[in-house]
Design an enzyme around this catalytic site. Sequence first.
Site, PDB file in Angstrom:
ATOM      1  N   SER A  66     -12.882  -9.964  -9.537  1.00 15.20           N
ATOM      2  CA  SER A  66     -13.742 -10.720 -10.725  1.00 15.20           C
ATOM      3  C   SER A  66     -14.901 -10.432 -10.450  1.00 15.20           C
ATOM      4  O   SER A  66     -15.293 -10.519  -9.469  1.00 15.20           O
ATOM      5  CB  SER A  66     -13.823 -11.648 -10.991  1.00 15.20           C
ATOM      6  OG  SER A  66     -13.154 -12.539 -10.436  1.00 15.20           O
TER       7      SER A  66
HETATM    8  C1  SAM Z   1     -13.928 -13.270  -7.278  1.00 15.97           C
HETATM    9  S1  SAM Z   1     -14.146 -11.498  -5.670  1.00 15.97           S
HETATM   10  C2  SAM Z   1     -15.163 -12.001  -5.053  1.00 15.97           C
HETATM   11  C3  SAM Z   1     -16.473 -11.407  -6.921  1.00 15.97           C
HETATM   12  C4  SAM Z   1     -17.642 -10.290  -5.660  1.00 15.97           C
HETATM   13  N1  SAM Z   1     -18.269 -11.231  -4.797  1.00 15.97           N
HETATM   14  C5  SAM Z   1     -18.702 -10.129  -7.333  1.00 15.97           C
HETATM   15  O1  SAM Z   1     -19.867 -10.263  -6.946  1.00 15.97           O
HETATM   16  O2  SAM Z   1     -17.930  -9.525  -7.821  1.00 15.97           O
HETATM   17  C6  SAM Z   1     -12.965 -11.905  -4.534  1.00 15.97           C
HETATM   18  C7  SAM Z   1     -12.687 -10.530  -4.475  1.00 15.97           C
HETATM   19  O3  SAM Z   1     -12.418 -10.661  -2.152  1.00 15.97           O
HETATM   20  C8  SAM Z   1     -11.283 -10.118  -2.538  1.00 15.97           C
HETATM   21  N2  SAM Z   1     -10.259  -9.908  -1.608  1.00 15.97           N
HETATM   22  C9  SAM Z   1      -8.751 -10.404  -1.651  1.00 15.97           C
HETATM   23  N3  SAM Z   1      -9.061 -10.558  -0.281  1.00 15.97           N
HETATM   24  C10 SAM Z   1      -9.795  -9.971   0.547  1.00 15.97           C
HETATM   25  C11 SAM Z   1      -9.653  -9.650   2.510  1.00 15.97           C
HETATM   26  N4  SAM Z   1      -8.784 -10.167   2.959  1.00 15.97           N
HETATM   27  N5  SAM Z   1     -10.653  -8.969   2.493  1.00 15.97           N
HETATM   28  C12 SAM Z   1     -11.430  -8.735   1.451  1.00 15.97           C
HETATM   29  N6  SAM Z   1     -11.315  -8.678  -0.461  1.00 15.97           N
HETATM   30  C13 SAM Z   1     -10.772  -9.514   0.393  1.00 15.97           C
HETATM   31  C14 SAM Z   1     -10.186  -8.776  -3.641  1.00 15.97           C
HETATM   32  O4  SAM Z   1     -10.134  -8.028  -4.091  1.00 15.97           O
HETATM   33  C15 SAM Z   1     -11.331  -9.297  -4.702  1.00 15.97           C
HETATM   34  O5  SAM Z   1     -11.988  -7.900  -5.249  1.00 15.97           O
END
Ligand code: SAM
Length: 405
Positions: A66
């Site tokens: 998100s």
């Molecule tokens: C809340 S969203 C980030 C929002 C983002 N910073 C933005 O501005 O839209 C969380 C993201 O972290 C990613 N994520 C989860 N675990 C991760 C990991 N181990 N390494 C990199 N990304 C990860 C998810 O796929 C998701 O896209």
Amino acid sequence: MDTTERAASLRAGMLERFRERIADDVAEAMLTVPRHVFVPGVPLERAYGSGPVVTHRDAQGVPTSSASAPGTVAGMLEQAEVRPGHRLLEIGAGTGYNAALLNHLVGPDGAVTTIEYDPQVADAARSALAAYGADRVRVITGDGTLGAPEDGPFDRILVTAGAWDVAPAWREQLAPGGRLVLPLRLNGLTRVVAFEHSDHGLRSVSAHEDGFIPMKGIGAVPEQEVPIGPDRELTLSIDDERPVDADALADVLDSEPHIVWTGITRPWAWTQNVDFWLASLPGFCRVFVNSEAVAAGQLPRPKDMWGGSWGTFSGGTIAYLTARRTGGTDEMPIFEVGVCGLGPQGESLAAQVVERITAWENEAGDRVDLTIEAFARDDEAPTGDGHILVVVEKKDNTFIVRTTV
Ligand SMILES: C[S@@+](CC[C@H](N)C(=O)[O-])C[C@H]1O[C@@H](n2cnc3c(N)ncnc32)[C@H](O)[C@@H]1O
């Protein structure tokens, strides 16, 4: 008004909701970067609304990526204190929106690397960053738990997915004087913590309550859900995968609930870190109570309906926080806090939790300031000033949560 003008006006409206809480440079970045470009196909009003914009879900419909809520994004940037020229690492590129804000804040002399676990999400972030003209942000597809040593050390590391532990790579890749900002789950309680290096490990400089999509990959530790009762009347949410004797808890609904009232009355939004005060109870967890069981008078209402009420379990007994209205207005109702005990030791477990809440009321009141320290598991955690609320052992770190009161 064309789209560009409408978007600019909505951006200004979005910012008004939290403008007084943020510094001028963060406000200027959020007024400049067009959030809607990072959530293509989403109506402008929703792109600039107060909530998160979910872009990806798993097969069960659970959000996996998100654009975080604007207030959450602003809060993290405020904690990070990004300056021109900084080298930055973001974990969780998501839509690329936050990376674009970071790119704006570090300016031409700085650098931003962002890591995204989901390849599809990473591609979309690259496209959106290019569409906005911030394609000098490096988007890596991979597991952010490993960091990006080739681009470090970093002045700031921002983790935008919910972490269960501080990955050793983040600590190692954080430059001296640097700051790591991450949503950290300790005993099921999440705080967005800004850490700096200390003599022995990391020490928080700020900590705020917020919620995030959990981390995937090698650092992922799912919360354990233990459903109880034929219609899932209760569900315990436990921070980690420690063994739980679900059979012992199966009979908990056979006995009458036993409520012990605390005499403590508070407005509904009452938290003030009392959750961490309770988190040292063995078996601390969050307890979700089925609203039909509450409506049918089978179980007392939980104090908190949505995020789960704080509680604890021991053997075949559960206790959770409940509340009853004692006054106030509809806008600001006042409730008395109580503890509902269920199972053979329900009364004594409820009394034990009440004793802990009363100690909090007497010793800390509303003035609890939290400091969170992280020490590598191999190092001995030094004792220090302040009152230790809880010590949490994780895979790579020991966390000590203290109050300065
Ligand atoms: C809340 S969203 C980030 C929002 C983002 N910073 C933005 O501005 O839209 C969380 C993201 O972290 C990613 N994520 C989860 N675990 C991760 C990991 N181990 N390494 C990199 N990304 C990860 C998810 O796929 C998701 O896209």
